[in-house]
Scaffold this motif. Structure first.
Motif, PDB file in Angstrom:
ATOM      1  N   VAL A 195       2.173   2.507  21.067  1.00 20.18           N
ATOM      2  CA  VAL A 195       2.297   3.972  20.992  1.00 20.18           C
ATOM      3  C   VAL A 195       3.347   4.463  21.986  1.00 20.18           C
ATOM      4  CG1 VAL A 195       1.064   6.131  21.440  1.00 20.18           C
ATOM      5  CG2 VAL A 195      -0.051   4.306  20.141  1.00 20.18           C
ATOM      6  N   ARG A 196       3.245   3.990  23.219  1.00 25.86           N
ATOM      7  CA  ARG A 196       4.188   4.453  24.255  1.00 25.86           C
ATOM      8  C   ARG A 196       5.626   4.069  23.888  1.00 25.86           C
ATOM      9  NH1 ARG A 196       0.373   1.703  27.943  1.00 25.86           N
ATOM     10  NH2 ARG A 196      -1.251   3.243  28.360  1.00 25.86           N
ATOM     11  N   HIS A 197       5.787   2.874  23.361  1.00 30.18           N
ATOM     12  CA  HIS A 197       7.138   2.379  23.051  1.00 30.18           C
ATOM     13  C   HIS A 197       7.785   3.166  21.907  1.00 30.18           C
ATOM     14  CE1 HIS A 197      10.254  -0.761  23.048  1.00 30.18           C
ATOM     15  NE2 HIS A 197      10.289  -0.577  21.743  1.00 30.18           N
ATOM     16  N   PHE A 198       7.001   3.446  20.855  1.00 29.65           N
ATOM     17  CA  PHE A 198       7.630   4.025  19.657  1.00 29.65           C
ATOM     18  C   PHE A 198       7.488   5.540  19.560  1.00 29.65           C
ATOM     19  CE2 PHE A 198       7.118  -0.449  18.361  1.00 29.65           C
ATOM     20  CZ  PHE A 198       8.445  -0.699  18.032  1.00 29.65           C
ATOM     21  N   ARG A 199       6.674   6.132  20.446  1.00 28.68           N
ATOM     22  CA  ARG A 199       6.532   7.581  20.432  1.00 28.68           C
ATOM     23  C   ARG A 199       7.896   8.240  20.639  1.00 28.68           C
ATOM     24  NH1 ARG A 199       3.687  12.029  22.673  1.00 28.68           N
ATOM     25  NH2 ARG A 199       5.013  12.083  24.518  1.00 28.68           N
ATOM     26  N   GLY A 200       8.217   9.177  19.789  1.00 31.89           N
ATOM     27  CA  GLY A 200       9.483   9.893  19.977  1.00 31.89           C
ATOM     28  C   GLY A 200      10.689   9.180  19.392  1.00 31.89           C
ATOM     29  N   SER A 201      10.480   8.000  18.763  1.00 35.59           N
ATOM     30  CA  SER A 201      11.620   7.244  18.224  1.00 35.59           C
ATOM     31  C   SER A 201      11.869   7.558  16.751  1.00 35.59           C
ATOM     32  CB  SER A 201      11.339   5.744  18.341  1.00 35.59           C
ATOM     33  OG  SER A 201      10.245   5.425  17.483  1.00 35.59           O
ATOM     34  N   GLY A 202      10.967   8.341  16.150  1.00 33.60           N
ATOM     35  CA  GLY A 202      11.073   8.595  14.709  1.00 33.60           C
ATOM     36  C   GLY A 202      10.334   7.536  13.901  1.00 33.60           C
ATOM     37  N   ILE A 203       9.874   6.480  14.583  1.00 33.36           N
ATOM     38  CA  ILE A 203       9.150   5.406  13.882  1.00 33.36           C
ATOM     39  C   ILE A 203       7.655   5.738  13.874  1.00 33.36           C
ATOM     40  CG2 ILE A 203       8.475   2.979  14.074  1.00 33.36           C
ATOM     41  CD1 ILE A 203      11.380   2.588  15.230  1.00 33.36           C
ATOM     42  N   VAL A 204       7.042   5.590  12.706  1.00 29.62           N
ATOM     43  CA  VAL A 204       5.626   5.959  12.567  1.00 29.62           C
ATOM     44  C   VAL A 204       4.771   4.694  12.656  1.00 29.62           C
ATOM     45  CG1 VAL A 204       3.925   7.047  11.047  1.00 29.62           C
ATOM     46  CG2 VAL A 204       6.299   7.863  11.057  1.00 29.62           C
ATOM     47  N   VAL A 205       3.983   4.580  13.712  1.00 25.54           N
ATOM     48  CA  VAL A 205       3.092   3.417  13.841  1.00 25.54           C
ATOM     49  C   VAL A 205       1.803   3.713  13.092  1.00 25.54           C
ATOM     50  CG1 VAL A 205       1.861   1.905  15.444  1.00 25.54           C
ATOM     51  CG2 VAL A 205       4.038   2.923  16.138  1.00 25.54           C
ATOM     52  N   ARG A 206       1.393   2.759  12.257  1.00 25.79           N
ATOM     53  CA  ARG A 206       0.112   2.913  11.548  1.00 25.79           C
ATOM     54  C   ARG A 206      -0.792   1.747  11.928  1.00 25.79           C
ATOM     55  NH1 ARG A 206       1.542   3.987   5.959  1.00 25.79           N
ATOM     56  NH2 ARG A 206       1.491   1.752   5.818  1.00 25.79           N
ATOM     57  N   PHE A 207      -1.959   2.086  12.461  1.00 23.94           N
ATOM     58  CA  PHE A 207      -2.897   1.054  12.883  1.00 23.94           C
ATOM     59  C   PHE A 207      -3.818   0.723  11.720  1.00 23.94           C
ATOM     60  CE2 PHE A 207      -1.597   3.094  16.851  1.00 23.94           C
ATOM     61  CZ  PHE A 207      -1.157   1.955  17.529  1.00 23.94           C
ATOM     62  N   ILE A 208      -3.939  -0.578  11.435  1.00 25.73           N
ATOM     63  CA  ILE A 208      -4.717  -1.033  10.277  1.00 25.73           C
ATOM     64  C   ILE A 208      -5.954  -1.767  10.760  1.00 25.73           C
ATOM     65  CG2 ILE A 208      -4.634  -2.504   8.223  1.00 25.73           C
ATOM     66  CD1 ILE A 208      -1.694  -2.189   8.119  1.00 25.73           C
ATOM     67  N   GLU A 209      -7.093  -1.401  10.210  1.00 22.72           N
ATOM     68  CA  GLU A 209      -8.299  -2.164  10.547  1.00 22.72           C
ATOM     69  C   GLU A 209      -8.201  -3.562   9.943  1.00 22.72           C
ATOM     70  OE1 GLU A 209     -11.512   1.517  10.919  1.00 22.72           O
ATOM     71  OE2 GLU A 209     -11.507   0.273   9.111  1.00 22.72           O
ATOM     72  N   TYR A 210      -8.614  -4.509  10.721  1.00 18.43           N
ATOM     73  CA  TYR A 210      -8.615  -5.924  10.304  1.00 18.43           C
ATOM     74  C   TYR A 210      -9.562  -6.069   9.106  1.00 18.43           C
ATOM     75  CZ  TYR A 210     -10.089 -10.828  10.878  1.00 18.43           C
ATOM     76  OH  TYR A 210     -10.419 -12.136  10.686  1.00 18.43           O
ATOM     77  N   MET A 211      -9.026  -6.590   7.996  1.00 22.33           N
ATOM     78  CA  MET A 211      -9.796  -6.603   6.745  1.00 22.33           C
ATOM     79  C   MET A 211     -10.201  -8.010   6.326  1.00 22.33           C
ATOM     80  SD  MET A 211      -7.769  -3.895   4.350  1.00 22.33           S
ATOM     81  CE  MET A 211      -6.162  -4.645   4.481  1.00 22.33           C
ATOM     82  N   ASP A 212     -11.186  -8.055   5.458  1.00 21.93           N
ATOM     83  CA  ASP A 212     -11.696  -9.326   4.921  1.00 21.93           C
ATOM     84  C   ASP A 212     -10.983  -9.671   3.620  1.00 21.93           C
ATOM     85  OD1 ASP A 212     -12.803  -7.031   3.820  1.00 21.93           O
ATOM     86  OD2 ASP A 212     -14.655  -8.026   3.232  1.00 21.93           O
ATOM     87  N   VAL A 213      -9.658  -9.647   3.658  1.00 23.43           N
ATOM     88  CA  VAL A 213      -8.918 -10.024   2.450  1.00 23.43           C
ATOM     89  C   VAL A 213      -8.991 -11.537   2.266  1.00 23.43           C
ATOM     90  CG1 VAL A 213      -7.287  -8.138   2.229  1.00 23.43           C
ATOM     91  CG2 VAL A 213      -6.838  -9.949   3.857  1.00 23.43           C
ATOM     92  N   GLY A 214      -8.969 -11.986   1.032  1.00 18.69           N
ATOM     93  CA  GLY A 214      -8.969 -13.415   0.746  1.00 18.69           C
ATOM     94  C   GLY A 214     -10.228 -14.102   1.243  1.00 18.69           C
ATOM     95  N   ASP A 259       2.539  17.363  21.268  1.00 23.61           N
ATOM     96  CA  ASP A 259       3.796  17.828  21.866  1.00 23.61           C
ATOM     97  C   ASP A 259       4.961  17.748  20.871  1.00 23.61           C
ATOM     98  OD1 ASP A 259       4.254  15.141  21.719  1.00 23.61           O
ATOM     99  OD2 ASP A 259       4.401  14.794  23.881  1.00 23.61           O
ATOM    100  N   GLY A 260       4.663  17.386  19.628  1.00 28.71           N
ATOM    101  CA  GLY A 260       5.671  17.504  18.566  1.00 28.71           C
ATOM    102  C   GLY A 260       6.669  16.375  18.473  1.00 28.71           C
ATOM    103  N   VAL A 261       6.388  15.223  19.124  1.00 23.25           N
ATOM    104  CA  VAL A 261       7.410  14.160  19.082  1.00 23.25           C
ATOM    105  C   VAL A 261       7.217  13.158  17.948  1.00 23.25           C
ATOM    106  CG1 VAL A 261       7.845  14.320  21.556  1.00 23.25           C
ATOM    107  CG2 VAL A 261       6.245  12.602  20.691  1.00 23.25           C
ATOM    108  N   GLY A 262       6.284  13.420  17.047  1.00 26.79           N
ATOM    109  CA  GLY A 262       6.160  12.489  15.921  1.00 26.79           C
ATOM    110  C   GLY A 262       4.725  12.317  15.465  1.00 26.79           C
ATOM    111  N   GLU A 263       4.503  11.223  14.727  1.00 25.57           N
ATOM    112  CA  GLU A 263       3.206  10.994  14.069  1.00 25.57           C
ATOM    113  C   GLU A 263       2.742   9.574  14.248  1.00 25.57           C
ATOM    114  OE1 GLU A 263       2.633  11.500   9.911  1.00 25.57           O
ATOM    115  OE2 GLU A 263       3.596  13.459   9.873  1.00 25.57           O
ATOM    116  N   ILE A 264       1.443   9.372  14.116  1.00 32.18           N
ATOM    117  CA  ILE A 264       0.907   8.015  13.931  1.00 32.18           C
ATOM    118  C   ILE A 264      -0.087   8.067  12.773  1.00 32.18           C
ATOM    119  CG2 ILE A 264       1.220   7.156  16.273  1.00 32.18           C
ATOM    120  CD1 ILE A 264      -1.667   7.801  16.858  1.00 32.18           C
ATOM    121  N   GLY A 265      -0.528   6.909  12.304  1.00 26.45           N
ATOM    122  CA  GLY A 265      -1.472   6.881  11.191  1.00 26.45           C
ATOM    123  C   GLY A 265      -2.520   5.800  11.391  1.00 26.45           C
ATOM    124  N   PHE A 266      -3.609   5.938  10.655  1.00 24.12           N
ATOM    125  CA  PHE A 266      -4.692   4.955  10.722  1.00 24.12           C
ATOM    126  C   PHE A 266      -5.104   4.595   9.304  1.00 24.12           C
ATOM    127  CE2 PHE A 266      -4.808   7.467  14.540  1.00 24.12           C
ATOM    128  CZ  PHE A 266      -4.937   6.497  15.530  1.00 24.12           C
TER     129      PHE A 266
END
Ligand SMILES: C[S@@+](CC[C@H](N)C(=O)[O-])C[C@H]1O[C@@H](n2cnc3c(N)ncnc32)[C@H](O)[C@@H]1O
Ligand code: SF4
Length: 352
Positions: A195-214, A259-266
């Protein structure tokens, strides 16, 4: 996910669109162009299973670009407006930019994106953008070299992934999104660094819950970090406010920094399943049409395709498969305790 202005609403249904058995339209197609991968992420392709002797598809078993394009065109007539190329690692498929060029010219396809581990992205980003790729999602779970090594199954490459992200930005593949799978005791302590690294860079970090795929990632629910817990931890340092979803079927819950510097997602497939709004289909590298990431079986399109089926015949298969679709695995995940688990399809093969 992207701000609304970056992501014009996509019409929900084409006139010909067939809803599934739960009334969900088909608007989104994920195409796995390559079952192989240059990483061995333990949560996806653990090295113990996908070792030197694992039998991946032979080149002739994979759909050709021509076959993929023909099917994509038929899917578009059924309402598909977004196509995402994935894998395995899609950038291992040689000449991928040519396929991008073909797919971007299909009538009705308003959005063409790619999901990649990013290691080869720096060398391909400009060419992909020039052929019509719109956006890219890069998977990156940590900024720590040691953890990166562990989560890629023993590979270095963090710097190359970061170079790939820069190249994607320079090529205009925007917004660049990052997918970060967070596991308790593995990389949950590093989520805030991302979050700290990409905040304000225009890059949207999306955190994904670890899933039971396969069936092979030996899923342990104790390793799932519920998105709510992560969001509260992030909001403690960077206050967040919810952003309304832009379209039906959007899987990420979006938050903007106050503070308006971007977005994240879950993306919370485990703690808050979104099956009710799932409008996605998947096409495996060998041409099987799956109606759910957690599917146990799919509809083989390659056999009829190679036997000379007409467009009408293939459309009949697409329509009847989608019309029968009842999948809601994530909603049912917690119910059948003690029952024999069905064999699911592996994510590297079906496309993440
Ligand atoms: C299967 S990969 C394919 C594309 C490409 N190789 C990549 O890693 O981006 C697509 C996405 O699935 C995610 N993924 C794989 N296994 C997962 C799991 N068990 N739980 C949650 N996400 C997973 C990856 O982190 C990645 O973001
Ligand atoms: S998550 Fe992507 S990079 Fe990792 S093993 Fe699976 S397909 Fe490869």
């Amino acid at each position: 996910m992207e701000a609304e202005s970056d992501n014009p609403p996509i019409p929900l249904t084409a006139p010909q669109a067939t809803p599934d058995a739960r009334g969900r339209p088909l608007t989104d197609l994920r195409i796995s162009v390559m079952d192989r991968c240059n990483f061995r992420c333990p949560y996806c392709m653990p090295r113990e299973t996908f070792g030197d002797h694992y039998r991946f598809l032979a080149a002739a078993e994979r759909l050709s670009f021509e076959e993929i394009t023909r099917l994509a065109r038929l899917f578009a007539t059924q309402g598909v407006r977004k196509i995402r190329l994935t894998g395995g690692e899609p950038l291992l498929r040689s000449g991928l930019a040519d396929l991008v060029g073909e797919l971007s010219a299909i009538d009705g396809v308003a959005d063409l994106a790619l999901t990649t581990n990013g290691v080869l992205l720096a060398q391909h980003a400009a060419e992909l953008a020039a052929h019509g790729l719109r956006r890219v999602t890069v998977s990156l779970d940590t900024l720590d070299h040691e953890t990166f090594r562990r989560l890629s199954g023993g590979f270095d490459g963090l710097e190359r992934v970061l170079d790939g992200i820069r190249a994607a930005l320079e090529a205009g593949l925007q917004p660049v999104k990052l997918n970060s799978v967070i596991q308790r005791g593995v990389n949950d302590g590093q989520a805030l660094d991302l979050v700290r690294h990409f905040r304000g860079s225009g890059i949207v970090v999306r955190f994904i819950e670890y899933m039971d795929v396969g069936n092979r990632n030996d899923w342990n629910p104790a390793l799932v970090v519920p998105s709510r817990e992560l969001r509260d931890a992030i909001a403690g340092e960077f206050p967040l406010k919810p952003v309304a979803g832009a379209y039906r079927g959007e899987v990420a819950e979006r938050y903007a920094y106050e503070d308006g510097v971007g977005e994240i997602g879950f993306i919370s497939s485990v703690s808050q399943p979104f099956c009710g709004d799932c409008t996605r289909a998947r096409l495996s590298s060998d041409g099987v049409f799956y109606t759910c990431l957690f599917a146990t079986r799919g509809t083989d399109l390659r056999t009829p395709l190679r036997a000379g089926a007409s467009d009408e015949e293939l459309l009949g298969l697409l329509r009847s498969t989608w019309r029968r679709r009842e999948d809601r695995y994530s909603e049912l995940r917690r119910l059948p305790i003690g029952e024999a688990k069905p064999r699911k399809i592996e994510m590297y093969y079906i496309g993440g």
